[in-house]
Design a protein around this motif. Structure first.
Motif, PDB file in Angstrom:
ATOM      1  N   LEU A 129      45.068  37.097  35.214  1.00 51.38           N
ATOM      2  CA  LEU A 129      43.831  37.380  35.857  1.00 51.38           C
ATOM      3  C   LEU A 129      42.607  37.907  34.834  1.00 51.38           C
ATOM      4  O   LEU A 129      41.777  37.213  35.132  1.00 51.38           O
ATOM      5  N   TYR A 130      42.940  38.363  33.995  1.00 50.25           N
ATOM      6  CA  TYR A 130      41.893  39.004  32.974  1.00 50.25           C
ATOM      7  C   TYR A 130      41.548  37.798  32.226  1.00 50.25           C
ATOM      8  O   TYR A 130      40.264  37.348  31.990  1.00 50.25           O
ATOM      9  N   ASP A 157      30.970  30.708  36.586  1.00 49.81           N
ATOM     10  CA  ASP A 157      31.458  30.507  37.874  1.00 49.81           C
ATOM     11  C   ASP A 157      31.610  31.956  38.621  1.00 49.81           C
ATOM     12  O   ASP A 157      32.484  32.349  38.490  1.00 49.81           O
ATOM     13  N   PHE A 158      30.624  32.355  39.112  1.00 50.96           N
ATOM     14  CA  PHE A 158      30.487  33.804  39.862  1.00 50.96           C
ATOM     15  C   PHE A 158      31.346  33.822  40.951  1.00 50.96           C
ATOM     16  O   PHE A 158      32.106  34.855  41.058  1.00 50.96           O
ATOM     17  N   TYR A 159      31.509  32.573  41.645  1.00 53.83           N
ATOM     18  CA  TYR A 159      32.483  32.627  42.823  1.00 53.83           C
ATOM     19  C   TYR A 159      33.841  32.785  42.583  1.00 53.83           C
ATOM     20  O   TYR A 159      34.607  33.690  43.023  1.00 53.83           O
ATOM     21  N   LEU A 170      38.739  36.201  41.167  1.00 57.06           N
ATOM     22  CA  LEU A 170      39.734  36.780  40.167  1.00 57.06           C
ATOM     23  C   LEU A 170      39.719  38.375  40.008  1.00 57.06           C
ATOM     24  O   LEU A 170      40.792  38.963  39.753  1.00 57.06           O
ATOM     25  N   ASN A 171      38.415  39.001  40.028  1.00 53.79           N
ATOM     26  CA  ASN A 171      38.199  40.217  40.133  1.00 53.79           C
ATOM     27  C   ASN A 171      38.912  40.889  41.223  1.00 53.79           C
ATOM     28  O   ASN A 171      39.423  41.814  41.134  1.00 53.79           O
ATOM     29  N   ASP A 172      38.616  40.332  42.267  1.00 51.34           N
ATOM     30  CA  ASP A 172      39.211  40.961  43.523  1.00 51.34           C
ATOM     31  C   ASP A 172      40.916  41.181  43.340  1.00 51.34           C
ATOM     32  O   ASP A 172      41.474  42.013  43.786  1.00 51.34           O
ATOM     33  N   GLU A 173      41.269  40.018  42.958  1.00 48.12           N
ATOM     34  CA  GLU A 173      42.865  40.057  42.679  1.00 48.12           C
ATOM     35  C   GLU A 173      43.156  40.967  41.674  1.00 48.12           C
ATOM     36  O   GLU A 173      44.413  41.523  41.903  1.00 48.12           O
TER      37      GLU A 173
END
Length: 219
Positions: A111-112, A123-125, A130-133
């Motif tokens: 994920l990192y 790609d902010f979306y 990925l940040n949430d996960e």
């Protein structure tokens, strides 16, 4: 029929969030049910259910007899969300640090790396997902369903502030405090450093809030 209704609700829910992320909807913008229905061909019932869910998450505000509006949270509200998120994530990572598996660490590593690529491509979306996960993988490692439930809700609430006020588009991947924080947290989890993990996740949340402050949102 029920499945179609749920799919329609999810479509509207994701559509509105996507418009906010892509800055097509701004704070205080009214969301008109009839326009959504005309644009999507979806009836008002699943639209209203999607709006209720978005309202519960703090992304929109429903005002009786006026309608639904994209939320415009006060500075105190933003502070409260980040302070609560910081406390709960610190409690969760304290447990996760001793429980986390090699498989979960591999997931975090992936994920990192994906997050770094998403940031580099602006790609902010995708980066937000990925940040949430990344955060939720750690929380789930605590094996505490209450932490999982409430941290997830706080992440969704804090995301809307980032959608509007974060400087993502103007920050390089190398200078990203979010990526630096994730790298630090991952290293400490691998080392099994409980106190270090707690300190790192607290700092990670505080830095994010401080960046909103630097942007002039929080005084």
């Amino acid at each position: 029929m029920q499945e179609d209704k749920m799919q329609s609700k999810d479509h509207i829910y994701n559509l509105i969030k996507d418009k906010i992320i892509r800055k097509e909807l701004f704070p205080n913008t009214q969301i008109v049910e009839s326009q959504l229905s005309e644009e999507t061909g979806i009836s008002r019932t699943p639209i209203r259910e999607a709006l209720k869910q978005l309202s519960y998450e703090g992304i929109i505000t429903i005002i009786p007899n006026r309608g639904a509006f994209v939320s415009n949270p006060t500075p105190d509200k933003i502070k409260s969300v980040f302070e609560c998120k910081k406390v709960l994530e610190a409690a969760a990572i304290k447990i996760a640090c001793t429980n986390i598996t090699d498989k979960e660490l591999d997931v975090l590593e992936d994920l990192y790396l994906q997050g770094a690529k998403a940031h580099a491509s602006k790609d902010f979306y995708l980066f937000t997902k990925l940040n949430d996960e990344f955060h939720m993988t750690i929380v789930r490692a605590s094996k505490n369903s209450c932490y999982e439930k409430y941290v997830n809700e706080l992440i969704q609430r804090s995301n809307v502030y980032l959608f509007f006020y974060d400087n993502f588009m103007f920050t390089s991947a190398d200078d990203s405090e979010a990526l630096k924080g994730h790298a630090r947290i991952l290293a400490l989890l691998k080392a099994g450093d409980v106190n270090g993990c707690v300190e790192a996740i607290e700092k990670h949340n505080q830095v994010t809030l401080d960046q909103l402050s630097l942007n002039g949102i929080i005084q």
